[in-house]
Write a protein that holds these residues in place. Structure first.
Motif, PDB file in Angstrom:
ATOM      1  N   LEU A 249       0.975  -1.190  -0.252  1.00 46.40           N
ATOM      2  CA  LEU A 249       0.256   0.041   0.236  1.00 46.40           C
ATOM      3  C   LEU A 249       0.811   1.599  -0.271  1.00 46.40           C
ATOM      4  O   LEU A 249       2.168   1.209   0.338  1.00 46.40           O
ATOM      5  CB  LEU A 249      -0.211  -0.245   0.846  1.00 46.40           C
ATOM      6  N   GLY A 250       0.756   2.169  -0.439  1.00 47.71           N
ATOM      7  CA  GLY A 250       0.961   3.412  -0.119  1.00 47.71           C
ATOM      8  C   GLY A 250       0.044   4.428   1.073  1.00 47.71           C
ATOM      9  O   GLY A 250      -0.825   3.055   1.404  1.00 47.71           O
ATOM     10  N   PRO A 251       0.661   5.303   1.734  1.00 47.12           N
ATOM     11  CA  PRO A 251      -0.030   6.318   2.412  1.00 47.12           C
ATOM     12  C   PRO A 251      -1.718   6.368   2.268  1.00 47.12           C
ATOM     13  O   PRO A 251      -1.352   7.075   1.390  1.00 47.12           O
ATOM     14  CB  PRO A 251       0.950   7.153   3.017  1.00 47.12           C
ATOM     15  N   GLY A 252      -1.917   6.232   3.197  1.00 47.73           N
ATOM     16  CA  GLY A 252      -4.014   6.593   3.018  1.00 47.73           C
ATOM     17  C   GLY A 252      -4.649   5.608   1.956  1.00 47.73           C
ATOM     18  O   GLY A 252      -5.650   5.558   2.595  1.00 47.73           O
ATOM     19  N   GLU A 253      -4.087   4.424   1.567  1.00 49.09           N
ATOM     20  CA  GLU A 253      -4.563   3.129   1.033  1.00 49.09           C
ATOM     21  C   GLU A 253      -5.051   2.500   1.825  1.00 49.09           C
ATOM     22  O   GLU A 253      -4.173   1.792   2.981  1.00 49.09           O
ATOM     23  CB  GLU A 253      -3.738   2.533  -0.325  1.00 49.09           C
ATOM     24  N   VAL A 254      -5.776   1.245   1.668  1.00 51.63           N
ATOM     25  CA  VAL A 254      -6.392   0.792   1.992  1.00 51.63           C
ATOM     26  C   VAL A 254      -6.074  -0.464   1.794  1.00 51.63           C
ATOM     27  O   VAL A 254      -7.018  -1.079   0.591  1.00 51.63           O
ATOM     28  CB  VAL A 254      -8.466   0.794   2.505  1.00 51.63           C
ATOM     29  N   THR A 255      -6.153  -1.767   2.738  1.00 54.99           N
ATOM     30  CA  THR A 255      -6.219  -3.476   2.271  1.00 54.99           C
ATOM     31  C   THR A 255      -7.620  -3.742   1.775  1.00 54.99           C
ATOM     32  O   THR A 255      -8.836  -3.311   2.114  1.00 54.99           O
ATOM     33  CB  THR A 255      -5.851  -4.116   3.369  1.00 54.99           C
ATOM     34  N   ALA A 256      -7.692  -4.645   0.770  1.00 54.29           N
ATOM     35  CA  ALA A 256      -9.072  -5.203   0.349  1.00 54.29           C
ATOM     36  C   ALA A 256      -9.441  -5.678   1.717  1.00 54.29           C
ATOM     37  O   ALA A 256      -8.781  -6.337   2.745  1.00 54.29           O
ATOM     38  CB  ALA A 256      -8.951  -6.336  -0.940  1.00 54.29           C
ATOM     39  N   PRO A 257     -10.850  -6.183   1.719  1.00 52.29           N
ATOM     40  CA  PRO A 257     -11.965  -6.970   3.467  1.00 52.29           C
ATOM     41  C   PRO A 257     -10.775  -7.813   3.471  1.00 52.29           C
ATOM     42  O   PRO A 257     -10.639  -9.252   2.566  1.00 52.29           O
ATOM     43  CB  PRO A 257     -13.147  -6.940   2.497  1.00 52.29           C
ATOM     44  N   LEU A 258     -10.282  -8.260   4.112  1.00 50.34           N
ATOM     45  CA  LEU A 258      -9.758  -9.557   4.992  1.00 50.34           C
ATOM     46  C   LEU A 258     -10.897 -10.728   5.486  1.00 50.34           C
ATOM     47  O   LEU A 258     -11.423  -9.937   6.969  1.00 50.34           O
ATOM     48  CB  LEU A 258      -8.438  -9.553   5.925  1.00 50.34           C
ATOM     49  N   PRO A 259     -10.873 -11.200   5.507  1.00 52.13           N
ATOM     50  CA  PRO A 259     -11.925 -12.672   6.411  1.00 52.13           C
ATOM     51  C   PRO A 259     -11.390 -13.335   6.923  1.00 52.13           C
ATOM     52  O   PRO A 259     -10.215 -13.876   7.048  1.00 52.13           O
ATOM     53  CB  PRO A 259     -12.376 -13.407   5.645  1.00 52.13           C
ATOM     54  N   ILE A 260     -12.442 -12.855   8.428  1.00 51.65           N
ATOM     55  CA  ILE A 260     -11.112 -13.500   9.771  1.00 51.65           C
ATOM     56  C   ILE A 260     -12.524 -14.605  10.677  1.00 51.65           C
ATOM     57  O   ILE A 260     -13.545 -13.905  10.490  1.00 51.65           O
ATOM     58  CB  ILE A 260     -10.920 -12.498  10.209  1.00 51.65           C
ATOM     59  N   PRO A 261     -12.008 -15.082  11.745  1.00 51.33           N
ATOM     60  CA  PRO A 261     -13.230 -15.417  11.729  1.00 51.33           C
ATOM     61  C   PRO A 261     -14.339 -15.298  12.043  1.00 51.33           C
ATOM     62  O   PRO A 261     -14.204 -13.784  13.194  1.00 51.33           O
ATOM     63  CB  PRO A 261     -12.187 -16.833  13.278  1.00 51.33           C
ATOM     64  N   ASN A 262     -15.811 -14.992  12.006  1.00 50.49           N
ATOM     65  CA  ASN A 262     -16.715 -14.557  12.675  1.00 50.49           C
ATOM     66  C   ASN A 262     -16.714 -12.213  12.502  1.00 50.49           C
ATOM     67  O   ASN A 262     -17.594 -11.576  12.685  1.00 50.49           O
ATOM     68  CB  ASN A 262     -17.275 -14.305  14.333  1.00 50.49           C
TER      69      ASN A 262
END
Length: 420
Positions: A249-262
């Motif tokens: 990422l560059g500053p200010g950018e957001v990851t794609a949604p990351l599934p975690i338990p529940n």
């Protein structure tokens, strides 16, 4: 702007719209008002193209059905204007997606709701969303995704240095620290698709302020009161799955949604810095999890806080769990790559002897009192590294930057008029 190809649904659209149950009168009033001013009257001009009142109504309703944020009238008008810009730009070079590609995209969307396409469309229509609205929504995403890849793909050159930097940071060998913000949204099975839709909207955040606003609204972690902001954190303390994502990422950018338990997690990178001393990597992390019935009820939370105040180390939990089933307490030492992502995220915020009560299990019915026992430094850093996966992540982030910049340019050059 939604990223092309990021779409979600759920087992039944009725469940998605729990928050809208009982709103039929309000919706009817809204549609009645719109009909009075003309369903097909233009609400915006984009060069020679128009956005109609009907399209605005339909997109608003579509986002309501998905339970997604960003569904206000003004936001929808702006999004539809961007759709016109995307379509006009792609059409100039004949890059409009084929009907078969659009149908495949629609089927994928429906498949994530565990429904055949025909049943998904029927469910949408029962909620007041036409098939054409759904088809247009998917078609624009696929068209733009393919156009951006074709136009800018050759200009995105990922070097070995780019990958090495990401790897060195991900393994902790460079002494990198990151400043990130987090959003963790609970996603029990009945709300999984709704939360995924929310997360996909949040992933398009374009500023720290916007991401922090979403954190205060949706996040379930203790950091929500601070807008999801976390302090400087050694990259080696974070879960291995998260490290290359952040460093792409560059500053200010957001990851794609990351599934975690529940739950679903999102992270925004605010800054990166290199420290004078490399951070150690760890061969194992020891932690204990004590399970308390009642989920996040006041009684369960009160009990957890009382226990946390009485214990100083993981061994103390054996006395707390005495006389209870063995399943009430888990304790183990695992390599970082084998620790569940949600647990690893919480452990990254703790020092040995500290506790967290941010997590639940059993669809939210059981509260987890988590304690970090200790970290074992690794003697070697010989790890299997997926260089191709890291390279692909960096490429996607850079293509998305091209996409955003092009949209801004097209908007500046177009004759856009929003009618009162």
């Amino acid at each position: 702007m939604r990223k092309a190809g990021e779409m979600s649904g759920k087992t039944t659209l009725k469940q998605i719209t729990l928050a809208l149950a009982g709103s039929a009168m309000a919706i009817a009033a809204y549609f009645g008002q719109a009909q009075a001013q003309g369903l097909f009257d233009p609400v915006a001009h984009v060069d020679q193209a128009i956005v109609t009142e009907y399209e605005v109504q339909q997109r608003v309703r579509f986002l309501q059905v998905l339970g997604a944020p960003g569904g206000s009238r003004q936001e929808v008008i702006e999004e539809l204007i961007q759709d016109r810009l995307r379509t006009q730009e792609a059409r100039q070079v004949g890059a409009i997606a084929s009907e078969s590609a659009v149908q495949d995209g629609m089927s994928e969307f429906a498949g994530r709701a565990n429904l055949p396409l025909d049943e998904f469309i029927t469910a949408l229509e029962q909620e007041g969303v036409s098939r054409e609205t759904f088809r247009d929504f998917v078609g624009v995403q696929i068209t733009w995704r393919d156009y951006i890849r074709a136009r800018f793909g050759s200009r995105v050159q990922i070097t070995d240095t780019d990958v090495d930097r990401a790897i060195s940071g991900a393994t902790g060998s460079s002494g990198l620290e990151v400043l990130i913000s987090e959003i963790i949204i609970p996603a029990p099975p009945p709300r999984a698709a709704q939360v995924q839709a929310q997360a996909e909207e949040i992933a398009q955040s374009s500023s720290e302020a916007e991401f922090s606003s979403f954190a205060r609204r949706f996040s379930a972690t203790a950091s929500r009161g601070n807008g999801g902001r976390l302090p400087w954190t050694p990259i080696s303390d974070l879960p291995p799955v998260l490290r290359p994502l952040l460093l792409a990422l560059g500053p200010g950018e957001v990851t794609a949604p990351l599934p975690i338990p529940n739950a679903v997690a999102l992270f925004q990178l605010r800054a990166v810095r290199e420290t004078s001393t490399p951070e150690p990597t760890f061969s194992a992390i020891e932690y204990a999890a004590y399970y308390i019935a009642g989920g996040r009820s006041p009684e369960a939370l009160g009990r957890a806080r009382g226990i946390a105040a009485r214990i100083d180390r993981c061994d103390d939990l054996y006395g707390i769990a005495q006389g209870q089933p063995e399943s009430a307490l888990d304790r183990g030492s695992l390599p970082p790559s084998e620790i569940p992502t949600d647990i690893a995220l919480e452990l990254s915020k703790l020092d040995p002897g500290e506790t967290s009560i941010a997590l639940t299990r059993a669809n939210g019915q059981t509260l987890v009192l988590l304690m970090l026992c200790g970290r074992t430094p690794a003697l070697e850093t010989d790890q299997d590294i997926n260089r191709d996966g890291i390279s692909a992540g960096i490429r996607n982030q850079r293509l998305n930057a091209f996409s955003e910049n092009l949209l801004e340019q097209l908007a500046a050059e177009a004759n856009i008029r929003i009618l009162p």
